[in-house]
Design a protein around this motif. Structure first.
Motif, PDB file in Angstrom:
ATOM      1  N   VAL A 352      48.730  83.451  23.633  1.00 50.58           N
ATOM      2  CA  VAL A 352      47.389  83.004  22.974  1.00 50.58           C
ATOM      3  C   VAL A 352      47.214  82.156  24.255  1.00 50.58           C
ATOM      4  O   VAL A 352      46.059  81.260  23.997  1.00 50.58           O
ATOM      5  N   LEU A 355      44.543  83.352  25.969  1.00 49.42           N
ATOM      6  CA  LEU A 355      43.708  83.640  24.655  1.00 49.42           C
ATOM      7  C   LEU A 355      41.831  83.820  25.680  1.00 49.42           C
ATOM      8  O   LEU A 355      42.333  82.194  25.836  1.00 49.42           O
ATOM      9  N   VAL A 359      37.503  83.848  22.296  1.00 50.30           N
ATOM     10  CA  VAL A 359      37.785  84.725  20.972  1.00 50.30           C
ATOM     11  C   VAL A 359      38.265  83.102  19.856  1.00 50.30           C
ATOM     12  O   VAL A 359      38.318  83.377  19.036  1.00 50.30           O
ATOM     13  N   TRP A 379      38.923  91.912  26.419  1.00 50.70           N
ATOM     14  CA  TRP A 379      38.239  91.264  24.992  1.00 50.70           C
ATOM     15  C   TRP A 379      37.293  91.312  24.967  1.00 50.70           C
ATOM     16  O   TRP A 379      35.989  90.241  24.630  1.00 50.70           O
TER      17      TRP A 379
END
Length: 452
Positions: A352, A355, A359, A379
């Motif tokens: 995470v 990320l 997002v 992504w």
């Protein structure tokens, strides 16, 4: 006609309607070529008759201009801007300002929906028993429209929470929508409460008869324990084992609420169950198949002698001395539960961190929408779909094409299995359901973990 343009008119002099219409046609003529000339558009039925409603105020003329349009949204917006380009009517200065464009179809749909709701409410149930499933789609739109935000926390609720003498407390927004679908209007959600029960729920439970209605999994047990500690709950209802409130049918909801039990009685049962669960790992005494190691017991006579409770003559009691083996056996027991609940999330959190911020922001906006975002390995957004279609979309996708899914729903065993089959690496949901088998290579995360 699709749209209706409405504009205010002001003229610094006394004029008539035909003067205004003539000025509009004359000052917009051939601005964008013959194809977009107002007379040409009228002849082809693309716009309707220009209506002018005026009145004289002193030495000025004020009023309203309306133009029906059968053009698309972009062309209608251009037409509205053309109206505002009119600067004079006769010898006088004039101003036309568009203040509204009405979607005629939307207004018509709105009237139809309102009428459909009225018909549903007045239609006797016994007259339409066979049509219930056929009319479910209309029912869903009606019930969704009845969803309200209640209290300072903005909790999802039905419209009758204030009026009804009893309330049904569920976990999340999807649960409220499902109960509304089947006519339960006195329902309110905790909205994924973790650690702190909303003050609105506590206050309502003090004033009304409160029924806690939770999922039939371990997560439901945990939420129920929090709720029972914080609020004066009167009754407890549970979904069938392994099922969630949001996926129950009308009959299952009715049966669960009919079988509700007093909260005190349920709390006693729940505490006993949790005690049994905690005690379950301890039955490791069967591990002394190390009886052939009795020589060790013979080599340690000096240490056990200080403990008088074990008589020396009956040497079979030496079996009680293999406490070191019991400690060795007790260590393997804890590693078995942790991999199920506590070891997976850290692995997901490690990813995470990488990320994209975009997002994470999209995930925050996604809460409460019941929608899903499907991403590829770079992504890039592949598709945005309703959560109810997510499993079907993943089944139809090419293996390895989908890298991650962010959705406002529950990570279920079925979704995990499909994700593993299609090569999906990350599932981010509102919460994690009753998952018994976690496929390797698929990581899970909740919104709370993502945002924290």
């Amino acid at each position: 006609m699709k749209y209706l343009i409405r504009a205010k008119l002001e003229v610094d002099g006394i004029v008539d309607k035909h003067d205004v219409v003539g000025a509009i046609f004359g000052q917009t003529e051939n601005l964008f070529g013959e194809d977009f000339d107002l007379r040409e558009l009228q002849e082809r039925g693309r716009i309707g008759r220009i209506q002018v409603d005026i009145r004289h105020v002193g030495s000025r003329t004020v009023g309203e201009v309306t133009v029906p349009s059968n053009l698309d949204r972009v062309e209608t917006a251009l037409l509205a801007a053309m109206l505002e380009s009119v600067e004079r009517v006769g010898p006088y200065r004039a101003r036309i300002q568009v203040y509204d464009i009405i979607d005629v179809r939307a207004e018509k749909i709105k009237r139809i929906v309102e009428r459909a709701k009225e018909i549903l409410r007045t239609w006797a149930r016994e007259k339409t028993p066979d049509l219930r499933e056929v009319l479910r789609e209309i029912s869903e739109s009606v019930k969704a429209a009845e969803l309200v935000s209640y209290g300072p926390e903005g909790l999802p609720a039905g419209p009758d929470v204030d009026k009804a003498p009893e309330i049904i407390i569920v976990e999340g927004r999807a649960d409220v929508l499902n109960l509304l679908r089947y006519g339960y209007r006195n329902v309110i959600a905790l909205e994924g409460a973790r650690g702190k029960i909303p003050e609105t729920i506590i206050k309502l439970a003090k004033e009304k008869t409160a029924i806690a209605f939770v999922d039939g999994d371990h997560g439901g047990d945990l939420i129920l324990m929090e709720l029972l500690r914080a609020a004066p709950i009167d009754y407890v209802a549970r979904a069938p084992p392994g099922k969630e409130v949001e996926e129950l049918t009308g009959r299952e909801i009715e049966k669960a609420l009919r079988n509700k039990v007093p909260a005190k009685q349920y709390l006693e049962t729940l505490e006993k169950r949790l005690k049994r669960r905690r005690a379950a790992p301890q039955p490791t005494p069967p591990a002394p198949p190390a009886q052939p190691q009795q020589p060790q017991a013979a080599q340690q006579p000096a240490a056990p002698q200080p403990t008088p409770p074990q008589p020396a003559p009956p040497q079979p009691a030496a079996v009680q001395q293999p406490q070191p083996p019991q400690q060795v056996v007790a260590k393997p027991a804890p590693p078995t539960p942790p991999p199920k609940v506590e070891e997976k999330p850290p692995a997901v959190k490690a990813e995470v961190v990488e990320l994209p911020e975009s997002v994470i922001e999209e995930a925050k906006k996604l809460q409460g929408t019941l929608e899903a975002l499907i991403y590829d390995r770079d992504w890039k957004l592949i598709e945005k779909v309703p959560v109810r279609l997510l499993a079907e979309k993943l089944e139809q996708s090419e293996p390895g094409k989908v890298f991650a899914v962010v959705f406002d729903g529950i990570v279920t065993q079925r979704l995990l299995d499909i994700a593993a089959k299609k090569g999906v690496k990350l599932l981010i949901g509102a919460r994690i359901g009753n998952v018994e088998k976690r496929p390797e290579g698929v990581q899970m995360l909740t919104f709370n973990e993502l945002i924290s």
